[in-house]
Write an enzyme that holds these catalytic residues in place. Structure first.
Site, PDB file in Angstrom:
ATOM      1  CB  CYS A  66      39.530  77.717  -7.207  1.00 12.01           C
ATOM      2  SG  CYS A  66      38.993  79.321  -7.741  1.00 12.01           S
ATOM      3  NE  ARG A  69      42.983  75.073  -2.542  1.00  9.75           N
ATOM      4  CZ  ARG A  69      44.176  74.873  -3.085  1.00  9.75           C
ATOM      5  NH1 ARG A  69      45.008  74.029  -2.527  1.00  9.75           N
ATOM      6  NH2 ARG A  69      44.555  75.498  -4.176  1.00  9.75           N
ATOM      7  CD1 TRP A 104      38.247  83.122  -2.326  1.00  5.67           C
ATOM      8  CD2 TRP A 104      39.514  84.032  -3.945  1.00  5.67           C
ATOM      9  NE1 TRP A 104      38.831  84.269  -1.828  1.00  5.67           N
ATOM     10  CE2 TRP A 104      39.605  84.848  -2.797  1.00  5.67           C
ATOM     11  CE3 TRP A 104      40.234  84.414  -5.071  1.00  5.67           C
ATOM     12  CZ2 TRP A 104      40.371  85.996  -2.756  1.00  5.67           C
ATOM     13  CZ3 TRP A 104      41.002  85.572  -5.034  1.00  5.67           C
ATOM     14  CH2 TRP A 104      41.062  86.340  -3.880  1.00  5.67           C
ATOM     15  CG  ASN A 106      41.664  75.430  -8.943  1.00  8.16           C
ATOM     16  OD1 ASN A 106      40.440  75.552  -8.950  1.00  8.16           O
ATOM     17  ND2 ASN A 106      42.324  74.751  -8.020  1.00  8.16           N
ATOM     18  N   GLY A 107      42.690  78.885 -11.700  1.00 13.95           N
ATOM     19  CA  GLY A 107      43.605  79.720 -12.480  1.00 13.95           C
ATOM     20  C   GLY A 107      42.829  80.769 -13.263  1.00 13.95           C
ATOM     21  CD  GLU A 124      52.616  87.219  10.577  1.00  8.03           C
ATOM     22  OE1 GLU A 124      52.658  87.877   9.527  1.00  8.03           O
ATOM     23  OE2 GLU A 124      51.961  86.160  10.693  1.00  8.03           O
ATOM     24  CE  LYS A 165      48.442  85.505  10.763  1.00 10.31           C
ATOM     25  NZ  LYS A 165      49.580  85.502   9.933  1.00 10.31           N
ATOM     26  CD  GLU A 218      45.802  86.729   8.097  1.00  9.82           C
ATOM     27  OE1 GLU A 218      45.692  86.506   6.892  1.00  9.82           O
ATOM     28  OE2 GLU A 218      46.780  86.363   8.759  1.00  9.82           O
ATOM     29  CG  HIS A 258      58.697 110.267  11.157  1.00  7.10           C
ATOM     30  ND1 HIS A 258      59.499 111.353  10.976  1.00  7.10           N
ATOM     31  CD2 HIS A 258      59.379 109.404  11.944  1.00  7.10           C
ATOM     32  CE1 HIS A 258      60.651 111.147  11.606  1.00  7.10           C
ATOM     33  NE2 HIS A 258      60.593 109.971  12.202  1.00  7.10           N
ATOM     34  CE  LYS A 265      47.572  77.987   4.642  1.00  7.86           C
ATOM     35  NZ  LYS A 265      48.116  78.940   5.643  1.00  7.86           N
TER      36      LYS A 265
HETATM   37  C1  F6R Z   1      48.562  85.493   6.140  1.00  8.95           C
HETATM   38  C2  F6R Z   1      48.890  84.598   5.046  1.00  8.95           C
HETATM   39  C3  F6R Z   1      49.292  85.199   3.748  1.00  8.95           C
HETATM   40  C4  F6R Z   1      50.413  84.370   3.103  1.00  8.95           C
HETATM   41  C5  F6R Z   1      50.729  84.902   1.696  1.00  8.95           C
HETATM   42  C6  F6R Z   1      51.851  84.128   1.058  1.00  8.95           C
HETATM   43  O1  F6R Z   1      48.246  84.796   7.300  1.00  8.95           O
HETATM   44  O2  F6R Z   1      48.811  83.416   5.163  1.00  8.95           O
HETATM   45  O3  F6R Z   1      49.692  86.533   3.905  1.00  8.95           O
HETATM   46  O4  F6R Z   1      51.540  84.409   3.907  1.00  8.95           O
HETATM   47  O5  F6R Z   1      49.589  84.814   0.901  1.00  8.95           O
HETATM   48  O6  F6R Z   1      51.530  82.784   0.967  1.00  8.95           O
HETATM   49  P1  F6R Z   1      52.622  81.674   0.734  1.00  8.95           P
HETATM   50  O7  F6R Z   1      53.463  81.624   1.978  1.00  8.95           O
HETATM   51  O8  F6R Z   1      51.864  80.407   0.508  1.00  8.95           O
HETATM   52  O9  F6R Z   1      53.426  82.107  -0.450  1.00  8.95           O
END
Ligand code: F6R
Length: 614
Positions: free
Chosen positions: A2, A27, A76, A102-103, A487, A491, A494, A510, A609
């Site tokens: 949010c 975000r 959100w 937010n929260g 990773e 990527k 997502e 396995h 985000k």
């Molecule tokens: C994936 C991504 C998330 C963040 C995770 C932690 O592309 O961005 O997996 O890495 O939510 O976020 P931070 O780094 O802000 O703690």
């Protein structure tokens, strides 16, 4: 997650709020809304499901708002579905109090029952409406309980996390904000204030901001502000300079933030290293850690903790710290660590890795370890964020703001900083100045080498085109490039919504090998390194079952061409630093897959985000 933006001043609030909401779009959100105190003296609310553009059209159709005090929000969904009724701002049912939040209010159910007993009528399923109603219930200006006092009193009753901004039509020139656990900044303009959950929504209007600590309440009028605690103890405000430049958060010539940030990596890593590598002395200069260098040298164990992409960087950090500094390490999801009753012995260091510095699980894990006596360190990008402020010491990434929801330049920045921390500790423990200076010289080459990978973007797109129709992918790597494989898979899934799994190459036998069928894309990180031959064996196993191998390999490796369907070459880099280059083709592959499948790369479905709730 949010987003909040609010304005009090002399300009028309609506356009400032809409512009702010657009800056917060990255975000992640599913509905948006705005409330403005209009010249008729009433608080008017407009909300819409979907994009900010929908809200904008709705406002336009209704003739727009004219007032100069207003609050706005991108939601959100957490409590209650994605509906207009659940979108913020929420209001009380009597007094024209409006609130954005937010929260999560954890005790909202009992508060709701109490408020219903008092005769209040709820129109949404949210925890936020409960807070608006509670403030309304406590508001009693005749008895000296004005908006500021009512907010303080309400917050004394709630448990959970919040960043809120509240307005009330009976006090049209007042805005009250507060925070606990969720970020909030108050930008100071000329005769105006802009409140936001994120500096990117403020910098067009202000170069200075007040930062709030947990349990702080700020009452703002056009003439000034007053900071206090929820118990009404007056505080001196903390003012900070906003270092962001507008250009850093604008797209420029790029079509998406993710692509912009992938291409920024050579420069962001140069900035990350700038002034930190003293090759003559063979030491890394990390001002944030100096004060604790003795504790770090004597430390017996490092626990790295994070979520998502940051966890993958932390896993590479675990290898680096063990290799270079010879210190026992473990790396764990923060969400698991915090509930595991972890054993923290004397000499333990907990190292939280987070781009935003606001991730709820990472923050909670850090606090848990701190409360059990660990020294706490942060590897954080956002300056002044909650985790950055909560740690004993830390190192900022200095890679600039990351707007793209899919993390790219923060990942390479995190790996770079963790490499520097490993060298910082190694030099003070076992490593010779010469050996340390050698690694530093190799690190300094990385930005140029990433540029070489970026030059192969067209080929990466063509390879992606060949396989993009396939719905299941595997990503395999070993050693330092096992986290890179994780990773790469994250990527891809997502932003392109393709199912992808990452794992250690040897694990495939396995069980997961059963998945491999004709044409299944299997990405191998097969750079020249200590486990190269073993990776080739794993490639053979996939080929013999009909899988299509896409290999990330070292320039000049001809052998791999006879084994892989496609080869994405990266320059030769020492194994410990290799993830910094091998991850780049995987970032681009994910980007192209999402574009080819027609998805909005910067607004992936269901994603936020910064994940500030558990
Ligand atoms: C994936 C991504 C998330 C963040 C995770 C932690 O592309 O961005 O997996 O890495 O939510 O976020 P931070 O780094 O802000 O703690």
């Amino acid at each position: 997650m949010c987003g909040i933006i609010a304005y009090i001043g002399s300009k028309r609030a609506e356009s400032i709020l809409l512009e702010g909401l657009k800056r917060l779009e990255y975000r992640g959100y599913d509905s948006a809304g705005v409330a403005v105190i209009e010249p008729d003296g009433h608080q008017h609310v407009c909300r819409a499901v979907g994009r900010v553009a929908n809200l904008e059209s709705k406002l336009e159709a209704a003739g727009g708002f004219k007032g100069s005090v207003g609050i706005a929000h991108t939601r959100w969904a957490t409590h209650g579905g994605v509906t207009e009724a659940n979108a913020h701002p929420h209001t009380d049912d009597q007094l024209g109090i409006a609130l954005v939040h937010n929260g999560i209010i954890e005790n909202y159910a009992s508060l709701r029952t109490y408020l219903k007993e008092q005769g209040h009528v709820f129109t949404s399923e949210t925890d936020t409406e409960v807070l608006a109603m509670l403030i309304g219930e406590l508001y009693d200006p005749e008895q000296g309980v004005d908006l500021e006092k009512a907010v303080q009193a309400a917050l004394r009753e709630v448990t959970g996390a919040y960043a809120i901004v509240v307005t009330c039509e009976r006090e049209p020139g007042v805005m009250v904000c507060a925070r606990k656990g969720s970020p909030l900044l108050i930008g100071i303009g000329a005769g105006e204030y802009i409140v936001a959950s994120d500096a990117s929504a403020i910098i067009a209007h202000a170069t200075q901001a007040i930062t709030l600590d947990d349990y702080n309440v700020v009452k703002i009028t056009r003439e000034g502000f007053r900071t206090s605690t929820v118990d009404d103890v007056e505080l001196s405000p903390k003012v900070m300079k906003l270092e962001l430049e507008l250009g850093e958060i604008e797209l420029g010539a790029f079509s998406h933030y993710m692509l912009k940030e992938i291409y920024e990596q050579p420069n962001s890593l140069r900035l990350c290293m700038k002034g930190r590598l003293d090759k003559r002395e063979g030491t890394v200069v990390l001002g944030g850690l100096e004060e604790f260098s003795k504790e770090l040298v004597r430390s017996k164990r490092v626990i790295l903790t994070a979520q998502g992409t940051a966890l993958h960087a932390a896993m590479i950090g675990e290898y680096l710290l063990e290799d270079f500094a010879k210190i026992p390490c473990e790396c764990e999801y923060a969400s698991e660590f915090r509930y595991r009753n972890p054993i923290i012995e004397e000499g333990s260091v907990v190292l939280a890795v987070s781009q935003s510095g606001e991730t709820a699980d990472t923050l909670a894990a850090l606090r848990e370890a701190k409360s059990r006596g660990a020294l706490s360190l942060g590897v954080i990008n956002v300056v002044g964020s909650t985790i950055a402020r909560d740690t004993d010491a830390g190192v900022y990434l200095r890679v600039g703001p990351e707007i793209g929801v899919a993390s790219t330049k923060a990942f390479t920045g995190q790996v770079m900083v963790l490499t520097m921390i490993a060298l910082f500790m190694a030099r003070r423990r076992f490593m010779s100045p010469e050996a340390s200076a050698r690694v530093m010289a190799q690190l300094e080459q990385i930005p140029d080498l990433i540029e070489r990978v970026l030059d192969t973007n067209d080929q990466i797109r063509k390879v992606t085109e060949k396989h993009v129709e396939r719905d299941n992918w595997l990503f395999l790597g070993r050693g330092y490039n096992y986290p890179t494989a994780l990773e790469g898979a994250l990527k891809l899934k997502e932003i392109s919504y393709i199912h992808a799994e990452g794992m250690p190459a040897a694990e495939m036998k396995h069980g997961p090998i059963a998945l491999i069928d004709d044409g299944m894309p299997v990405v191998f990180i097969a750079n020249q390194g200590p486990q190269y031959d073993k990776v080739l064996n794993n490639i053979e196993e996939v080929r013999s079952r009909g899988g299509h191998v896409i290999a990330v390999a070292t320039e000049g490796d001809k052998q791999i061409e006879s084994l892989a369907e496609d080869v994405l070459y990266v320059p030769d880099v020492p194994e410990a630093l290799s993830p910094l280059v091998t991850v780049v083709p995987l970032q681009l592959l994910a980007y192209h897959a999402a574009i080819l499948r027609g998805h909005d790369v910067d607004k992936p479905r269901n994603l936020a985000k910064s994940v500030t709730v558990e």
